[in-house]
Scaffold this motif. Structure first.
Motif, PDB file in Angstrom:
ATOM      1  N   THR A 112     -57.359 116.236 134.413  1.00  0.00           N
ATOM      2  CA  THR A 112     -57.551 116.495 133.120  1.00  0.00           C
ATOM      3  C   THR A 112     -56.321 115.754 132.429  1.00  0.00           C
ATOM      4  N   VAL A 113     -56.629 114.881 131.689  1.00  0.00           N
ATOM      5  CA  VAL A 113     -55.769 113.896 131.067  1.00  0.00           C
ATOM      6  C   VAL A 113     -55.460 114.171 129.606  1.00  0.00           C
ATOM      7  N   ASN A 114     -54.536 114.457 128.912  1.00  0.00           N
ATOM      8  CA  ASN A 114     -54.436 114.413 127.629  1.00  0.00           C
ATOM      9  C   ASN A 114     -55.542 115.602 126.984  1.00  0.00           C
ATOM     10  N   GLY A 115     -55.747 116.525 127.834  1.00  0.00           N
ATOM     11  CA  GLY A 115     -56.812 117.598 127.363  1.00  0.00           C
ATOM     12  C   GLY A 115     -58.112 117.145 127.533  1.00  0.00           C
ATOM     13  N   ARG A 116     -58.366 116.076 128.068  1.00  0.00           N
ATOM     14  CA  ARG A 116     -59.845 115.376 128.589  1.00  0.00           C
ATOM     15  C   ARG A 116     -60.130 115.366 129.888  1.00  0.00           C
ATOM     16  N   GLU A 117     -61.167 115.831 130.467  1.00  0.00           N
ATOM     17  CA  GLU A 117     -61.442 116.121 131.910  1.00  0.00           C
ATOM     18  C   GLU A 117     -62.344 114.858 132.342  1.00  0.00           C
ATOM     19  N   HIS A 118     -61.734 114.145 133.332  1.00  0.00           N
ATOM     20  CA  HIS A 118     -62.230 112.998 133.952  1.00  0.00           C
ATOM     21  C   HIS A 118     -62.764 113.309 135.370  1.00  0.00           C
ATOM     22  N   ARG A 119     -63.792 113.182 135.693  1.00  0.00           N
ATOM     23  CA  ARG A 119     -64.208 113.130 137.207  1.00  0.00           C
ATOM     24  C   ARG A 119     -64.357 111.450 137.540  1.00  0.00           C
ATOM     25  N   LEU A 120     -63.750 111.486 138.659  1.00  0.00           N
ATOM     26  CA  LEU A 120     -63.436 109.797 139.109  1.00  0.00           C
ATOM     27  C   LEU A 120     -63.554 109.811 140.593  1.00  0.00           C
ATOM     28  N   ASP A 121     -64.249 108.669 141.007  1.00  0.00           N
ATOM     29  CA  ASP A 121     -64.439 108.384 142.381  1.00  0.00           C
ATOM     30  C   ASP A 121     -63.232 107.232 142.764  1.00  0.00           C
ATOM     31  N   ILE A 122     -62.252 107.631 143.499  1.00  0.00           N
ATOM     32  CA  ILE A 122     -61.247 106.784 143.736  1.00  0.00           C
ATOM     33  C   ILE A 122     -60.945 106.326 144.859  1.00  0.00           C
ATOM     34  N   ASP A 123     -60.164 105.253 145.284  1.00  0.00           N
ATOM     35  CA  ASP A 123     -59.776 104.807 146.564  1.00  0.00           C
ATOM     36  C   ASP A 123     -58.663 105.876 146.725  1.00  0.00           C
ATOM     37  N   THR A 124     -58.728 106.261 148.163  1.00  0.00           N
ATOM     38  CA  THR A 124     -57.651 107.461 148.548  1.00  0.00           C
ATOM     39  C   THR A 124     -56.189 106.776 148.294  1.00  0.00           C
ATOM     40  N   ARG A 125     -56.091 105.503 148.334  1.00  0.00           N
ATOM     41  CA  ARG A 125     -54.557 104.860 148.513  1.00  0.00           C
ATOM     42  C   ARG A 125     -54.114 104.527 147.062  1.00  0.00           C
ATOM     43  N   LEU A 184     -50.620 106.283 138.733  1.00  0.00           N
ATOM     44  CA  LEU A 184     -50.383 105.548 137.780  1.00  0.00           C
ATOM     45  C   LEU A 184     -51.442 104.378 137.866  1.00  0.00           C
ATOM     46  N   ASP A 185     -51.942 103.984 138.740  1.00  0.00           N
ATOM     47  CA  ASP A 185     -53.169 102.716 138.704  1.00  0.00           C
ATOM     48  C   ASP A 185     -54.265 103.620 138.310  1.00  0.00           C
ATOM     49  N   VAL A 186     -54.608 104.687 138.592  1.00  0.00           N
ATOM     50  CA  VAL A 186     -55.760 105.525 137.891  1.00  0.00           C
ATOM     51  C   VAL A 186     -55.565 105.468 136.638  1.00  0.00           C
ATOM     52  N   LEU A 187     -54.573 106.044 136.175  1.00  0.00           N
ATOM     53  CA  LEU A 187     -54.373 106.083 134.527  1.00  0.00           C
ATOM     54  C   LEU A 187     -54.468 104.934 133.823  1.00  0.00           C
ATOM     55  N   ARG A 188     -54.020 103.791 134.338  1.00  0.00           N
ATOM     56  CA  ARG A 188     -54.169 102.631 133.718  1.00  0.00           C
ATOM     57  C   ARG A 188     -55.241 101.694 133.776  1.00  0.00           C
ATOM     58  N   GLU A 189     -55.609 101.894 135.094  1.00  0.00           N
ATOM     59  CA  GLU A 189     -56.984 100.838 135.303  1.00  0.00           C
ATOM     60  C   GLU A 189     -58.144 101.607 135.081  1.00  0.00           C
ATOM     61  N   ARG A 190     -58.448 102.833 135.387  1.00  0.00           N
ATOM     62  CA  ARG A 190     -59.518 103.313 135.349  1.00  0.00           C
ATOM     63  C   ARG A 190     -59.710 103.901 134.180  1.00  0.00           C
ATOM     64  N   LEU A 191     -58.640 104.652 133.349  1.00  0.00           N
ATOM     65  CA  LEU A 191     -58.913 105.327 132.131  1.00  0.00           C
ATOM     66  C   LEU A 191     -58.204 104.462 131.113  1.00  0.00           C
ATOM     67  N   GLY A 192     -57.761 103.359 131.419  1.00  0.00           N
ATOM     68  CA  GLY A 192     -57.038 102.700 129.992  1.00  0.00           C
ATOM     69  C   GLY A 192     -55.883 103.207 129.429  1.00  0.00           C
ATOM     70  N   LEU A 193     -55.443 103.961 129.993  1.00  0.00           N
ATOM     71  CA  LEU A 193     -54.018 104.507 129.284  1.00  0.00           C
ATOM     72  C   LEU A 193     -52.835 103.835 129.949  1.00  0.00           C
ATOM     73  N   THR A 194     -52.423 102.652 129.243  1.00  0.00           N
ATOM     74  CA  THR A 194     -51.620 101.836 129.514  1.00  0.00           C
ATOM     75  C   THR A 194     -50.063 102.303 128.926  1.00  0.00           C
ATOM     76  N   GLY A 195     -50.029 103.332 128.564  1.00  0.00           N
ATOM     77  CA  GLY A 195     -48.569 103.753 128.120  1.00  0.00           C
ATOM     78  C   GLY A 195     -47.545 103.646 128.961  1.00  0.00           C
ATOM     79  N   ALA A 196     -47.891 104.570 130.097  1.00  0.00           N
ATOM     80  CA  ALA A 196     -47.061 104.795 131.156  1.00  0.00           C
ATOM     81  C   ALA A 196     -47.058 103.237 132.053  1.00  0.00           C
ATOM     82  N   LYS A 197     -45.991 102.583 132.341  1.00  0.00           N
ATOM     83  CA  LYS A 197     -45.662 101.473 132.552  1.00  0.00           C
ATOM     84  C   LYS A 197     -45.317 101.098 134.247  1.00  0.00           C
ATOM     85  N   LYS A 198     -45.585 100.114 134.923  1.00  0.00           N
ATOM     86  CA  LYS A 198     -45.326  99.936 136.168  1.00  0.00           C
ATOM     87  C   LYS A 198     -44.224  99.209 136.239  1.00  0.00           C
TER      88      LYS A 198
END
Ligand code: FES
Ligand code: FES
Length: 186
Positions: free
Chosen positions: A20-33, A37-51
């Motif tokens: 649940t990110v910023n109040g919205r629930e997301h069901r995601l199939d992800i690589d266990t590795r 941060l990568d899920v937020l940025r690359e799967r959900l398009g939330l690029t605020g958090a920086k690498k």
């Protein structure tokens, strides 16, 4: 002979998680590795958090994970199935007190105090400051807290610098960052 791509066997099977990110629930199939941060940025398009470093050393990736600040580059997404995450994009809404500009109090203070230069560290600074202010309000001491009986501890500059020491700013905007946090902490 195995190539570099196949060495070590088959790729890991994706795992289904819910965030649940910023109040919205997301069901995601992800690589266990995958890191959070990568899920937020690359799967959900939330690029605020920086690498910044991807090693837990700079704090640019800081988010609130179940209400506590965390370096999302060090958090495996799969280990946080069911978690609630707040990124800088959701800070104002989470604060429940967004001002006219749609900003949380700490965001407004950063703007008023000019507490940024390039802005790269700012999302992490804002999430960290939000979490830190909540920790202080709950009476958590820091390494430099002198009066452990004081509840909540007074947030002087030394306290703020210590509590925000996990968030680096290469531009050196620390003086104004501390001023902004002090203003909201007061
Ligand atoms: S990118 Fe996570 S601490 Fe630097
Ligand atoms: S404002 Fe540039 S790194 Fe902090």
């Amino acid at each position: 002979m195995d190539s570099a791509n196949t060495r070590g066997g088959a790729p890991p099977v994706p795992v289904s998680i819910t965030l649940t990110v910023n109040g919205r629930e997301h069901r995601l199939d992800i690589d266990t590795r995958a890191s959070l941060l990568d899920v937020l940025r690359e799967r959900l398009g939330l690029t605020g958090a920086k690498k910044g470093c991807d090693h837990g050393q700079c704090g640019a990736c800081t988010v609130l994970l179940d209400g506590r600040r965390a370096n999302s580059c060090l958090a495996l997404a799969v280990a946080n199935d069911g978690a609630e995450v707040t990124t800088v994009e959701g800070l104002a809404e989470a604060a429940g007190a967004a001002g006219e500009g749609g900003l949380s109090p700490i965001q407004e203070a950063f703007v008023e105090r000019d507490a940024l230069q390039c802005g790269y560290c700012t999302p992490g600074q804002l999430c960290s400051a939000t979490g830190m202010l909540a920790e202080a309000a709950e009476g958590w001491p820091s390494f430099v807290t002198e009066d452990l009986a004081a509840e909540p501890p007074a947030l002087d500059d030394a306290e703020i610098r210590e509590r925000m020491s996990g968030n680096l700013c290469r531009c050196g905007a620390y003086v104004n960052i501390v001023a902004a946090v002090r203003e909201v902490g007061a």
